[in-house]
Design an enzyme around this catalytic site. Structure first.
Site, PDB file in Angstrom:
ATOM      1  N   CYS A  11       0.827  -1.202   0.000  1.00 51.20           N
ATOM      2  CA  CYS A  11       0.000   0.000   0.000  1.00 51.20           C
ATOM      3  C   CYS A  11       0.858   1.248   0.000  1.00 51.20           C
ATOM      4  CB  CYS A  11      -0.947   0.009   1.201  1.00 51.20           C
ATOM      5  SG  CYS A  11      -0.127   0.354   2.763  1.00 51.20           S
ATOM      6  N   CYS A  14       3.061   1.787   3.003  1.00 50.63           N
ATOM      7  CA  CYS A  14       4.317   1.022   2.952  1.00 50.63           C
ATOM      8  C   CYS A  14       5.373   1.820   2.198  1.00 50.63           C
ATOM      9  CB  CYS A  14       4.114  -0.320   2.247  1.00 50.63           C
ATOM     10  SG  CYS A  14       2.953  -1.449   3.041  1.00 50.63           S
ATOM     11  N   ASP A 427      10.568  22.796 -35.999  1.00 52.47           N
ATOM     12  CA  ASP A 427      11.710  23.186 -36.815  1.00 52.47           C
ATOM     13  C   ASP A 427      11.312  22.909 -38.270  1.00 52.47           C
ATOM     14  OD1 ASP A 427      14.450  23.677 -37.654  1.00 52.47           O
ATOM     15  OD2 ASP A 427      14.601  21.497 -37.848  1.00 52.47           O
ATOM     16  N   ASP A 626      14.824  17.634 -34.826  1.00 59.43           N
ATOM     17  CA  ASP A 626      15.468  16.357 -35.160  1.00 59.43           C
ATOM     18  C   ASP A 626      16.409  15.867 -34.072  1.00 59.43           C
ATOM     19  OD1 ASP A 626      17.677  17.983 -35.412  1.00 59.43           O
ATOM     20  OD2 ASP A 626      17.664  17.977 -37.599  1.00 59.43           O
ATOM     21  N   ASP A 630      18.869  21.028 -32.961  1.00 58.20           N
ATOM     22  CA  ASP A 630      17.827  21.785 -32.269  1.00 58.20           C
ATOM     23  C   ASP A 630      17.904  21.611 -30.756  1.00 58.20           C
ATOM     24  OD1 ASP A 630      16.497  22.770 -34.631  1.00 58.20           O
ATOM     25  OD2 ASP A 630      15.796  20.730 -34.949  1.00 58.20           O
TER      26      ASP A 630
END
Length: 739
Positions: A11, A14, A427, A626, A630
């Site tokens: 849970c 825990c 781009d 790409d 960039d």
């Protein structure tokens, strides 16, 4: 980042207990536990903290931790599946024993109430048999009690603590009632209730663990695609060997229809390869000598000889799995609310249970049985498990689904940002366009003495010695037509203007208008057309202007689909480029983009994104590039999306990687993120709703005010188990997300 696999957690409390313990260690930072995958991730300062100390700290919390090594993903997954199989079998046998004993126990306890055929034994013997039958059920749930009481001793109670306190209280009450009650009235015993609660909890956890294993099935299915053996070629002989024994530089043969065993380079053969399991693209990709191939893809047609280039954890498949698992183990911002609530939730439930017992005992007529009934219902209906699973289980399924579609989302935070994106910036070169110039059209002057093919031969012959991208486009066009190119002499390049040479004692000039003017070649009025999206190369022979070659970087076919889909989702679309404004505006017009900025250097793109981020109407910005040139813009944007077939730079620079380089996948990534966020919000709503409605109902508030209903503790346990199962099943709906 160090990752540990933890076993024994059930849970959110825990997970919160372990997180708290690890955060207190000197040298630990960015600590997070994903309850859906049972993984602990953190950054370690090696000078202050070791992995062994982390494992020891987890052990003191009552759980077992194992550091995940950077070995091949398939090996890690195989070991994990084996452990899960053993654990699942143990869970099933415990559950089977608990349910058999529980059914007999329930029959003995409720035979009179349900008018069942009576077992011919005395009341005392019946009570004794109930205790005997309860013992195997308690043994089946021993891990629950061990975890619950250890957490109590550490003053960090969890879900198991609530169940342990509630059932032990019911058992102690029943034992005391059994030995202290005198007279003809038989005491009300809770042995069957305690047994049923434990059995229901065990059933719920077994079903939940099965559903959770299904939730992480996308990664498992990817790894299952990799073949176990390869056909190694050595000393002219073929030998079948395990894939794990291959070394870089080895040569392997792959026959038609077989899976490619490892990442490599094609040495011999021509074929088409199905890479859909990694890229999501169903169309096979042609492969020739020199091309790269990826392990787990399928060789469709010709036989291939492949040189191994990457093995083990360095293969693309292992790296993809590693990225997905890191993303699944990262804490997204949306999880903070649930984590905050989970931190004090169990204490709050314990307080509510205590207050419930006191109020019903002192103000409800002094009925211990009724007070215990309500308090026990409060303890077992609380749902911290559902609250803790609400976010991570949806992340596991959503990120896994993305990976199976060739969309790698590198973190939960990236997924959350993608779901909130309002503006997508592209781009141009290599993203919206194909990235290389192509000869679009040859336009001769009206009285040109040569055909278009002859003009192409002249231009290609002149440009054959040039390395300029425009020259490559012209020569490529001639090669595609299989035209024979004569040799030229006296070749001279004029940087920024064009080239000149001699062909059969005639001078050829190929370049811009300024070069022709310098050479004294007149250009007839109207001979040069207006083509803003193209670069125009002028051709002249012996002082005579012959025509124009229009060269352009073509718009990708899928760019139109991508922009259309994004607009359909209500997103703004923009373009940033270093190209000329006229070219950029023409492309933006054709694609239907909302805005364009041209003439930008790579650094200028990042600055422009920063300016756009300051405008509230743009919202969260996604930059699509790409992943190579960039990088500054991808890093500056709220969300960086790299298109590229898993290149190293793309994987480092962006938040999302589109493995198939398909622009429509931008829309798919955003839509998948939106759906995942929607599932997370639904899960949080249901988890909070269970508790906000269930706790008052269990405490008897509705019964006290309206006279009903009254919640049976066993039904409370069913609701609690069902709450966790609900959020898991709701998250599994993401597996049906369609491309």
């Amino acid at each position: 980042m160090h990752v540990f696999l933890i076993t024994g957690m059930h849970c959110a409390a825990c997970a919160a207990t372990v997180e708290k313990a690890i955060r207190q260690l000197p040298g630990a930072s960015d600590v997070y536990i994903n309850l859906a995958t049972n993984r602990l991730s953190l950054k370690l300062d090696d000078s202050l903290l070791s992995a062994a100390q982390v494992i020891d700290a987890v052990a003191k919390c009552g759980f077992k931790a194992e550091e995940e090594s950077e070995e091949e993903a398939a090996s890690v997954q195989s070991r994990k599946e084996q452990n899960e199989k053993v654990s699942s079998q143990r869970e099933f046998y415990d559950l089977l024993m608990a349910f058999v004993c529980f059914l007999i126990l329930t029959y003995l306890a409720m035979q009179e109430m349900l008018h069942l055929p009576r077992v011919p034994i005395s009341e005392e013997m019946n009570s004794f048999l109930q205790i005997v039958l309860l013992v195997p059920i308690l043994l089946a749930g021993k891990s629950l009690y061990r975890s619950g009481f250890l957490a109590l001793l550490r003053m960090s109670p969890n879900m198991d603590s609530l169940i342990s306190i509630g059932t032990i209280a019911a058992i102690i009450y029943s034992v005391l009632a059994l030995f202290t009650t005198r007279g003809d009235t038989a005491p009300h015993l809770y042995f069957d209730t305690a047994g049923m609660i434990i059995a229901v909890i065990l059933l719920g956890r077994h079903l939940e663990s099965r559903a959770r294993r299904k939730a992480s099935g996308a990664v498992r299915e990817l790894l299952a695609l990799q073949p176990a053996t390869a056909l190694l070629l050595r000393d002219g002989q073929e030998k079948t060997v395990p894939v794990g024994e291959l070394q870089v530089g080895d040569q392997v043969s792959v026959r038609p229809g077989e899976k490619i065993p490892i990442d490599g380079e094609v040495l011999e053969g021509v074929s088409s390869v199905d890479e859909s399991m990694l890229s999501g693209e169903s169309i096979p990709v042609d492969k020739v000598p020199g091309d790269q191939v990826t392990g787990a893809s399928v060789n469709r047609h010709g036989a291939l000889l492949i040189k191994v280039t990457r093995i083990g954890k360095d293969t693309l498949l292992s790296r993809i799995v590693h990225l997905v698992e890191l993303a699944q183990g990262a804490r997204p911002p949306i999880a903070r609310l649930a984590d905050t609530i989970s931190g004090f939730f169990v204490w709050m439930v314990l307080a509510i249970a205590a207050i419930t017992f006191i109020c019903w005992f002192f103000f409800g007529g002094g009925d211990v049985q009724q007070a215990l009934n309500f308090a026990l219902a409060v303890l077992v209906i609380a749902c911290p498990c559902a609250l803790g699973l609400a976010t991570p289980i949806a992340l596991v399924v959503g990120l896994g689904k993305g990976a199976s579609m060739g969309i790698l989302i590198k973190s939960g935070a990236a997924l959350e940002t993608a779901g909130k994106v309002k503006t997508v910036i592209f781009d141009k070169t290599g993203t919206l366009t194909e990235g290389k110039p192509v000869l679009e059209e040859i336009i001769p002057v009206p009285d040109c003495p040569r055909s278009t093919d002859e003009l192409l031969i002249l231009a290609a012959a002149a440009e054959k010695s040039s390395e300029h991208p425009l020259a490559e486009a012209i020569v490529q066009a001639a090669n595609e037509k299989k035209l024979d190119l004569p040799k030229v002499s006296e070749f001279q390049a004029h940087p920024g203007f064009g080239v000149s040479c001699r062909l059969e004692d005639k001078q050829l000039i190929l370049g811009n208008a300024r070069l022709l003017e310098e050479k004294g070649i007149p250009i007839p009025e109207g001979a040069v057309p207006e083509m803003p999206a193209s670069t125009l190369v002028l051709l002249a022979e012996e002082k005579r202007f012959l025509g124009v070659l229009a060269i352009a970087d073509r718009i990708r076919d899928d760019a139109f689909i991508a922009v259309e889909q994004l607009k359909k989702f209500g997103l703004r679309t923009m373009m940033l480029t270093g190209d000329r404004p006229a070219v950029a505006e023409q492309i933006a017009l054709e694609l239907g983009l909302d805005e364009v900025s041209a003439g930008l250097l790579p650094g200028d793109k990042a600055a422009e994104i920063q300016r756009l981020q300051s405008l509230p109407e743009n919202g969260a910005l996604a930059m699509v590039g790409d992943g190579i040139n960039d990088a500054p813009a991808l890093a500056q944007a709220d969300l960086g999306i790299a298109i590229g077939k898993g290149t190293d730079i793309a994987m480092e620079s962006a938040d999302i990687i589109l493995m198939n380089s398909s622009l429509p996948d931008v829309a798919k990534a955003i839509l998948l993120s939106r759906r995942t966020l929607q599932i997370i919000k639904q899960n949080l709503f249901w988890a909070l709703g269970y508790n906000l409605l269930g706790l008052p109902l269990a405490a008897g508030i509705f019964y006290a005010i309206f006279g009903g209903p009254k919640l049976n503790p066993v039904f409370g346990a069913v609701v609690m188990a069902g709450s966790s199962l609900t959020v898991v099943l709701n998250a599994l709906r993401l597996r049906k997300f369609q491309r």
